[in-house]
Scaffold this motif. Structure first.
Motif: not given
Ligand SMILES: [Zn+2]
Ligand SMILES: [Zn+2]
Length: 389
Positions: A1-2, A15-17, A19, A140-141, A365
């Motif tokens: 997720m972002r 950034q991508e982390v 879930d 975060a998502n 973003e």
């Protein structure tokens, strides 16, 4: 997720982390609907409060939809629209049982980082340093919520997502500050700082029956919001003598209670002692110390001081004035779980409207830029709201 991550002092990146996953059977995972900036975030973003690590996901005020439910969770179901207080609470320790939620004894796994400074640890907080538990935050998502039956509150019909969002922190903090004033019929309450928490303190004082509320700030748009939403009288401290004006407005007696919500929503009680940041901290807290001294001078004899800030390092704290004037001092980190039901009712009855804090919206973003604007209070920004999904 972002997710929005802290990558070093004044270095935030989306950034991508991985879930979030279930860690214990009382957890749920919430798909974040809305999440917002908080003044207290600025304290660790700039390194003033230590124990952040590179890659930590930040953010502690959020609402959203439950998408995954642990097998021991009883009150919360997939699909529920929930708001979650910033402090993580177990619901079963002595402090939780006594409605002192932000003091929960069991949810900070890094208690040893706080004990040398505080004697005893506070509860854990989402997205707020390893000294406060090292939990992943809400920018975060998705986010993992432990103790879901205690910490997830279903949002009643009729409340918008934006109204619910601020019940996570800004509203319960400000409302608690007003509750501390033990407001009686005819009371006048003065509030220093008209940011998110200050606005909620003003609206909360009204909802609790204050006859007059007075907002003190230097930003005209914040003072206007206080007039519009809380029918506040206003003082601009850059152009008026605050203590003298308060005296005049109250027939020479002073406000019955003064709430300090300046530079607010700081969740870091004096950790800085352990890290020898005295000079830096004193510099950072000059405005706030001035506000507290003004409040101590201005409040009527026998009145109440309701302090919502961090004062671990304040010099020349006028304890003698407090003693001689017979003041009552109340302070705490927010006990959101205690106030949630009451806040839902105040919002439903139109007595409080937290959504007025959402002055600016950004995509996740764009959140690093939002924090820059938030820090500089640009363009009348009170709170930047992100919609990560
Ligand atoms: Zn906050
Ligand atoms: Zn507890």
């Amino acid at each position: 997720m972002r997710a929005l991550c802290w990558e070093g002092i004044n270095d935030l990146r989306v950034q991508e982390v991985p879930d979030p996953t279930m860690v214990n059977p009382h957890d749920v995972v919430v798909k974040v609907g809305l999440t917002t900036t908080c003044g207290s975030d600025l304290h660790f973003i700039d390194g003033y409060i230590p124990t952040m690590r590179e890659g930590d996901v930040i953010g502690h005020e959020f609402m959203g939809e439950v998408v995954d439910v642990g097998r021991e969770v009883k009150k919360v179901q997939r699909g529920d629209r929930v708001v979650v207080p910033s402090f993580i609470c177990c619901g079963s320790c002595w402090y939780c049982k006594h409605d002192q939620w932000s003091l929960c004894d069991t949810t900070n796994p890094n208690a040893q980082l706080q004990e040398p400074v505080l004697g005893y640890p506070t509860a854990g907080i989402y997205g707020y340093t390893h000294a406060f538990g090292g939990y992943a935050g809400s920018h975060a998502n998705f986010i993992r919520v432990p103790h879901a039956d205690v910490d997830c509150f279903k949002v009643p019909e009729g409340l918008t997502d934006e109204q619910a969002l601020f019940l996570s922190d800004a509203a319960p903090t400000g409302y608690m500050g007003a509750d501390f004033c033990n407001i009686q019929r005819g009371d006048t309450i003065a509030v220093w700082g008209a940011g998110g928490v200050g606005q909620m303190a003003l609206q909360g004082a009204r909802a609790l029956g204050a006859e007059r509320v007075i907002a003190i700030d230097r930003f005209p748009e914040r003072l206007k919001l206080a007039r519009d939403k809380a029918q506040a009288e206003t003082i601009n401290y850059e152009t008026e003598d605050v203590v003298e004006t308060l005296k005049e407005l109250t027939g020479g007696r002073g406000p019955d209670a003064c709430i300090d919500a300046v530079g607010m929503e700081a969740h870091g009680p004096g950790l800085e002692y352990a890290y020898d940041r005295v000079k830096q901290a004193l510099h950072l807290h000059t405005d706030r110390a001035d506000a507290l001294r003004q409040a101590i001078l201005a409040v009527r004899k026998g009145g109440t001081l309701s302090i919502l800030g961090v004062y671990g390092l304040m010099d020349k704290f006028p304890l003698g004035v407090i003693m001689n004037k017979g003041l009552t001092v109340r302070t705490a980190q927010q006990h959101g779980q205690k106030y949630m039901a009451r806040l839902f009712e105040h919002v439903q009855r139109g007595e409080m409207d937290p959504s007025c804090l959402a002055t600016h919206q950004f995509s996740l973003e764009d959140s690093p830029r939002a924090y820059e604007m938030f820090k500089k209070k640009e363009d009348g920004l009170i709170r930047a709201v992100f919609k990560p999904n």
